[in-house]
Design a protein around this motif. Structure first.
Motif, PDB file in Angstrom:
ATOM      1  N   ASN A 162       7.502 -15.924  34.925  1.00  0.00           N
ATOM      2  CA  ASN A 162       7.993 -15.764  33.440  1.00  0.00           C
ATOM      3  C   ASN A 162       7.051 -15.093  32.686  1.00  0.00           C
ATOM      4  OD1 ASN A 162      10.806 -16.749  33.967  1.00  0.00           O
ATOM      5  ND2 ASN A 162      10.325 -18.731  33.542  1.00  0.00           N
ATOM      6  N   VAL A 163       5.893 -15.761  32.788  1.00  0.00           N
ATOM      7  CA  VAL A 163       4.440 -15.395  31.986  1.00  0.00           C
ATOM      8  C   VAL A 163       3.915 -13.939  32.403  1.00  0.00           C
ATOM      9  CG1 VAL A 163       2.151 -15.893  31.803  1.00  0.00           C
ATOM     10  CG2 VAL A 163       3.561 -17.896  31.946  1.00  0.00           C
ATOM     11  N   TYR A 164       4.095 -13.667  33.639  1.00  0.00           N
ATOM     12  CA  TYR A 164       3.862 -12.270  34.144  1.00  0.00           C
ATOM     13  C   TYR A 164       4.611 -11.252  33.537  1.00  0.00           C
ATOM     14  CZ  TYR A 164       3.663  -8.090  37.183  1.00  0.00           C
ATOM     15  OH  TYR A 164       3.692  -6.906  37.696  1.00  0.00           O
ATOM     16  N   LYS A 165       6.125 -11.714  33.590  1.00  0.00           N
ATOM     17  CA  LYS A 165       6.904 -10.603  32.878  1.00  0.00           C
ATOM     18  C   LYS A 165       6.961 -10.509  31.531  1.00  0.00           C
ATOM     19  CE  LYS A 165      10.631 -10.798  36.423  1.00  0.00           C
ATOM     20  NZ  LYS A 165      12.059 -11.172  36.577  1.00  0.00           N
ATOM     21  N   SER A 166       6.458 -11.445  30.802  1.00  0.00           N
ATOM     22  CA  SER A 166       6.469 -11.539  29.117  1.00  0.00           C
ATOM     23  C   SER A 166       5.070 -10.692  29.012  1.00  0.00           C
ATOM     24  CB  SER A 166       6.265 -13.183  28.586  1.00  0.00           C
ATOM     25  OG  SER A 166       7.421 -13.678  29.260  1.00  0.00           O
ATOM     26  N   ALA A 167       4.264 -10.951  29.775  1.00  0.00           N
ATOM     27  CA  ALA A 167       2.824 -10.261  29.429  1.00  0.00           C
ATOM     28  C   ALA A 167       2.727  -8.766  29.651  1.00  0.00           C
ATOM     29  CB  ALA A 167       1.672 -10.910  30.053  1.00  0.00           C
ATOM     30  N   ARG A 168       3.378  -8.504  30.767  1.00  0.00           N
ATOM     31  CA  ARG A 168       3.424  -6.811  31.077  1.00  0.00           C
ATOM     32  C   ARG A 168       3.864  -6.042  30.190  1.00  0.00           C
ATOM     33  NH1 ARG A 168       7.822  -6.715  36.042  1.00  0.00           N
ATOM     34  NH2 ARG A 168       9.703  -6.937  34.786  1.00  0.00           N
ATOM     35  N   ASN A 169       4.858  -6.646  29.201  1.00  0.00           N
ATOM     36  CA  ASN A 169       5.250  -5.946  28.125  1.00  0.00           C
ATOM     37  C   ASN A 169       4.210  -5.490  26.967  1.00  0.00           C
ATOM     38  OD1 ASN A 169       7.807  -5.595  29.455  1.00  0.00           O
ATOM     39  ND2 ASN A 169       8.312  -7.550  28.485  1.00  0.00           N
ATOM     40  N   ILE A 170       3.074  -6.136  26.960  1.00  0.00           N
ATOM     41  CA  ILE A 170       2.106  -5.861  25.884  1.00  0.00           C
ATOM     42  C   ILE A 170       1.179  -5.134  26.496  1.00  0.00           C
ATOM     43  CG2 ILE A 170       0.559  -7.149  24.418  1.00  0.00           C
ATOM     44  CD1 ILE A 170       2.298  -9.631  24.974  1.00  0.00           C
ATOM     45  N   PRO A 171       0.860  -3.895  25.779  1.00  0.00           N
ATOM     46  CA  PRO A 171      -0.265  -2.740  26.304  1.00  0.00           C
ATOM     47  C   PRO A 171      -1.478  -3.843  26.316  1.00  0.00           C
ATOM     48  CG  PRO A 171       1.117  -1.906  24.618  1.00  0.00           C
ATOM     49  CD  PRO A 171       1.643  -3.587  24.735  1.00  0.00           C
ATOM     50  N   GLY A 172      -2.261  -3.527  27.391  1.00  0.00           N
ATOM     51  CA  GLY A 172      -3.567  -4.080  27.557  1.00  0.00           C
ATOM     52  C   GLY A 172      -3.669  -5.536  27.927  1.00  0.00           C
ATOM     53  N   VAL A 173      -2.535  -6.312  28.336  1.00  0.00           N
ATOM     54  CA  VAL A 173      -2.337  -7.714  28.584  1.00  0.00           C
ATOM     55  C   VAL A 173      -1.893  -7.924  30.137  1.00  0.00           C
ATOM     56  CG1 VAL A 173      -1.326 -10.074  28.041  1.00  0.00           C
ATOM     57  CG2 VAL A 173      -2.071  -8.292  25.929  1.00  0.00           C
ATOM     58  N   ARG A 174      -2.760  -8.583  30.730  1.00  0.00           N
ATOM     59  CA  ARG A 174      -2.162  -9.002  32.059  1.00  0.00           C
ATOM     60  C   ARG A 174      -2.138 -10.469  32.211  1.00  0.00           C
ATOM     61  NH1 ARG A 174      -5.245  -4.918  36.115  1.00  0.00           N
ATOM     62  NH2 ARG A 174      -5.772  -3.178  34.642  1.00  0.00           N
ATOM     63  N   ALA A 175      -1.350 -10.760  33.379  1.00  0.00           N
ATOM     64  CA  ALA A 175      -1.365 -12.197  33.869  1.00  0.00           C
ATOM     65  C   ALA A 175      -1.290 -12.380  35.131  1.00  0.00           C
ATOM     66  CB  ALA A 175       0.019 -12.914  33.059  1.00  0.00           C
ATOM     67  N   ASN A 176      -1.954 -13.287  35.707  1.00  0.00           N
ATOM     68  CA  ASN A 176      -1.996 -13.604  37.253  1.00  0.00           C
ATOM     69  C   ASN A 176      -2.044 -14.827  37.596  1.00  0.00           C
ATOM     70  OD1 ASN A 176      -1.852 -12.696  39.912  1.00  0.00           O
ATOM     71  ND2 ASN A 176      -3.035 -10.721  39.353  1.00  0.00           N
ATOM     72  N   ALA A 177      -2.151 -15.367  38.857  1.00  0.00           N
ATOM     73  CA  ALA A 177      -2.333 -16.508  39.388  1.00  0.00           C
ATOM     74  C   ALA A 177      -3.779 -16.801  39.812  1.00  0.00           C
ATOM     75  CB  ALA A 177      -1.654 -16.974  40.481  1.00  0.00           C
ATOM     76  N   ALA A 178      -4.575 -17.821  39.545  1.00  0.00           N
ATOM     77  CA  ALA A 178      -5.939 -18.061  39.835  1.00  0.00           C
ATOM     78  C   ALA A 178      -6.313 -17.736  41.089  1.00  0.00           C
ATOM     79  CB  ALA A 178      -6.274 -19.677  39.616  1.00  0.00           C
ATOM     80  N   ARG A 179      -5.557 -17.794  42.420  1.00  0.00           N
ATOM     81  CA  ARG A 179      -5.719 -17.687  43.635  1.00  0.00           C
ATOM     82  C   ARG A 179      -6.107 -15.799  43.670  1.00  0.00           C
ATOM     83  NH1 ARG A 179      -1.731 -15.924  47.061  1.00  0.00           N
ATOM     84  NH2 ARG A 179       0.701 -16.303  46.138  1.00  0.00           N
ATOM     85  N   ASN A 180      -5.366 -15.087  42.730  1.00  0.00           N
ATOM     86  CA  ASN A 180      -5.263 -13.733  42.676  1.00  0.00           C
ATOM     87  C   ASN A 180      -6.315 -12.905  42.143  1.00  0.00           C
ATOM     88  OD1 ASN A 180      -2.978 -13.647  44.601  1.00  0.00           O
ATOM     89  ND2 ASN A 180      -1.802 -13.761  43.180  1.00  0.00           N
TER      90      ASN A 180
END
Length: 207
Positions: A162-180
């Protein structure tokens, strides 16, 4: 050991956290960071460009004209590189551009990248951030409250779709898990926002 404030998603200070000096207090080696970033970018290249050589182009089996006596230059095939529709002499072919580095070096570079972010005041810790459904406006609000608009990198302890899908719509914003986490994403982002659980996960892996 460095200490930083912990914020909630409204941007208010709710506490303080002590960071591991081994992970967030490493001495930065620009040469190592450059090499790891170059490796990451090279590994992203597909290397699928391909051109046909004179052996792969259809046609050209017959000699265009006899070797001598015509007054023209000798030719062996109409699919030679100098002919229109001929093969390409030194064109690209599928290849791998990437290479690997020792895990020890990669982890050292990641520690240095995180340390550089902390030293420059671009590392922000929040208590938690969960979304029941993808909502871009929630991420926009979070970044605005934390004064992290623009390029930002949100790191959660585990993969959060949910966080990943929400962030990818914003230019320049990324989201990922700590292990990645990787050095390129850390350095390419303006502000890096970690949850407390993500900090613990990072220290567990890199400490």
């Amino acid at each position: 050991m460095p200490k930083v404030a912990v914020y909630n998603k409204e941007g208010a200070t709710v506490g303080e956290i002590t960071l591991s000096d081994a992970v967030f207090g490493a001495e930065v080696n620009p040469g190592l960071l450059h090499e790891v970033v170059q490796m990451y970018l090279a590994n992203q290249r597909q290397g699928t460009s391909d051109t046909k050589t004179r052996a792969e182009v259809s046609g050209g089996g017959k000699k265009p004209w006899r070797q001598k006596g015509t007054g023209r230059a000798r030719q062996g095939s109409i699919r030679a590189p100098q002919w229109r529709h001929g093969g390409v002499a030194f064109g690209p072919h599928p290849r791998k551009y990437g290479w690997t580095m020792p895990k020890k070096a990669r982890r050292a570079a990641l520690r240095q990248a995180l340390s550089a972010k902390l030293a420059s005041g671009e590392l922000i810790v929040i208590d938690s951030f969960e979304l029941e459904a993808p909502k871009t406006r929630e991420v926009v609000s979070l970044l605005k409250n934390l004064k992290a608009e623009g390029k930002a990198f949100i790191v959660t302890a585990e993969e959060n779709v949910n966080v990943y899908k929400s962030a990818r719509n914003i230019p320049g914003v990324r989201a990922n898990a700590a292990r990645n986490l990787n050095v390129y994403e850390v350095l390419a982002s303006g502000k890096i926002v970690l949850t407390q659980d993500a900090v613990a996960k990072v220290e567990e892996v890199l400490g």
